[in-house]
Design a protein around this motif. Structure first.
Motif, PDB file in Angstrom:
ATOM      1  N   GLU A  53      74.047 -22.284  68.065  1.00 58.94           N
ATOM      2  CA  GLU A  53      72.906 -21.385  67.841  1.00 58.94           C
ATOM      3  C   GLU A  53      73.234 -20.477  66.669  1.00 58.94           C
ATOM      4  OE1 GLU A  53      69.960 -19.613  67.511  1.00 58.94           O
ATOM      5  OE2 GLU A  53      69.601 -20.157  69.607  1.00 58.94           O
ATOM      6  N   ASP A  54      72.346 -20.399  65.681  1.00 61.74           N
ATOM      7  CA  ASP A  54      72.639 -19.587  64.495  1.00 61.74           C
ATOM      8  C   ASP A  54      72.181 -18.134  64.636  1.00 61.74           C
ATOM      9  OD1 ASP A  54      70.022 -20.814  64.442  1.00 61.74           O
ATOM     10  OD2 ASP A  54      69.756 -19.906  62.474  1.00 61.74           O
ATOM     11  N   GLY A  59      66.693 -25.577  65.336  1.00 60.92           N
ATOM     12  CA  GLY A  59      66.523 -25.014  63.999  1.00 60.92           C
ATOM     13  C   GLY A  59      67.806 -24.373  63.500  1.00 60.92           C
ATOM     14  N   ASP A 114      70.523 -25.507  69.705  1.00 59.28           N
ATOM     15  CA  ASP A 114      69.328 -25.018  69.020  1.00 59.28           C
ATOM     16  C   ASP A 114      68.924 -26.074  67.989  1.00 59.28           C
ATOM     17  OD1 ASP A 114      67.350 -23.334  67.986  1.00 59.28           O
ATOM     18  OD2 ASP A 114      68.738 -22.435  66.543  1.00 59.28           O
ATOM     19  N   LYS A 140      62.139 -21.404  73.795  1.00 60.36           N
ATOM     20  CA  LYS A 140      62.275 -19.955  73.610  1.00 60.36           C
ATOM     21  C   LYS A 140      60.893 -19.308  73.606  1.00 60.36           C
ATOM     22  CE  LYS A 140      66.218 -20.441  70.440  1.00 60.36           C
ATOM     23  NZ  LYS A 140      66.588 -20.343  69.016  1.00 60.36           N
TER      24      LYS A 140
HETATM   25 CA    CA Z   1      67.767 -21.207  64.988  1.00 62.45          CA
END
Ligand code: CA
Length: 237
Positions: A12-13, A58, A56, A105
Motif C-alpha cells: 500500500e503506497d 493503485g 492495493d 475502500k
Molecule cells: Ca494507492
C-alpha cells in the motif's frame, strides 16, 4: 520461542492507510511487513513468504495487477485486493486474475479482519485436506457427499439436477472465495455464451428454492450483483 503468527504482506503506497492498518493488524495478532510499491512488494514477497498478501491496486510504480500475475505464476498464496475502484469490472478482473477476495475502500477494520480470517481458513482447509476428509464437505448444516453426488441440509437430502449439483459442488470446493460469473460458467459449461449468466442465475434460483430459503433470508450462497457468487456459512459476513 517459535514465532507462529500469521505473516501478512501489506502492499500500500498511502502512508495514512498504512498507519491505520499496521496497528490494527498487529492488535489482531498478525505479523505485518510493508511495501509501498509493486517492486518492493515482489522483493519482500520472495524473501518473507507471507501467509496472506493485502494488495492495493493503485500503486505508483506498477499496477497491483502486475503483482497478482507475478504471484499466481507459481503460487496459491492468498491475496486480498484493496481497492478504491468501485467499478465491478475491476473487481471481476482482479478475481479472475487470481485474487481470493477484495475489499473496497473505505472499509471497516471488522470487515477486513473477517475477510482475512475467511481467506486463511479457506486456504488451509484446501491445503490440509487435499480434498475434504472422507470426501464429505461440511459447512454448518450443509453437507455434500462428493462420490455419491448428494447434498444434505440438516440430514435431509436435497434433490438437485446434474447442473445444480455441479454448481453447488464447484462453489463448495472454493468455499469462502468470491467466484466470478465467468469462472463458474467456465467450470460448469466449459465455455460462455450469450445466455450463460442468465442460465446460471436461473439455476441458482432453483437451488435456493430447493434449499427451502425464503425471500430475503440468508443462506449459504451470497450474490454480489455484477460480480459473482460466494459460498460461506450463514451469518459469517
Ligand atoms: Ca494507492
Amino acid at each position: 520461542m517459535m514465532n507462529n503468527k500469521y505473516k501478512i504482506l501489506l502492499i500500500e503506497d498511502d502512508s495514512n492507510i498504512r498507519n491505520i492498518m499496521i496497528p490494527m493488524l498487529e492488535t489482531a495478532d498478525y505479523q505485518v511487513i510493508c511495501a509501498d510499491g509493486c517492486g518492493m512488494g515482489k522483493t519482500l514477497y520472495q524473501s518473507h513468504q507471507p501467509d496472506v498478501v493485502i494488495l492495493d491496486l493503485g500503486l505508483p510504480d506498477m499496477d497491483g495487477m502486475n503483482f497478482l500475475s507475478f504471484v499466481r505464476h507459481d503460487s496459491l498464496t492468498p491475496i486480498i485486493v484493496l481497492s478504491a475502484r468501485t467499478d465491478d469490472v475491476d473487481k471481476v478482473s482482479a478475481l479472475d486474475a487470481g485474487a481470493n477476495d477484495y475489499v473496497t475502500k473505505p472499509f471497516s477494520s471488522a470487515e477486513l479482519l473477517a475477510r482475512i480470517r475467511m481467506t486463511l481458513r479457506n486456504y488451509q482447509h484446501r491445503s490440509n485436506s487435499g480434498k475434504f476428509p472422507g470426501g464429505v464437505f461440511r459447512l454448518q448444516e450443509l453437507s455434500i457427499v462428493y462420490d455419491a453426488r448428494q447434498v444434505f441440509i440438516a440430514g435431509r437430502e436435497i434433490k438437485l439436477s446434474q447442473t445444480e449439483y455441479n454448481i453447488i459442488a464447484l462453489l463448495s470446493e472454493n468455499c469462502g472465495k468470491m467466484m466470478t460469473y465467468a469462472a463458474i460458467i467456465k467450470g460448469i459449461w466449459g465455455y460462455p455464451d450469450e445466455g450463460s449468466v442468465k442460465k446460471l442465475q436461473v439455476n441458482m434460483a432453483n437451488i435456493r428454492k430447493k434449499f427451502g430459503v425464503k425471500p430475503g433470508e440468508q443462506w449459504y450462497i451470497t450474490n454480489e450483483l455484477g460480480v459473482g457468487y460466494r459460498m460461506n456459512g450463514v451469518n459469517e459476513e
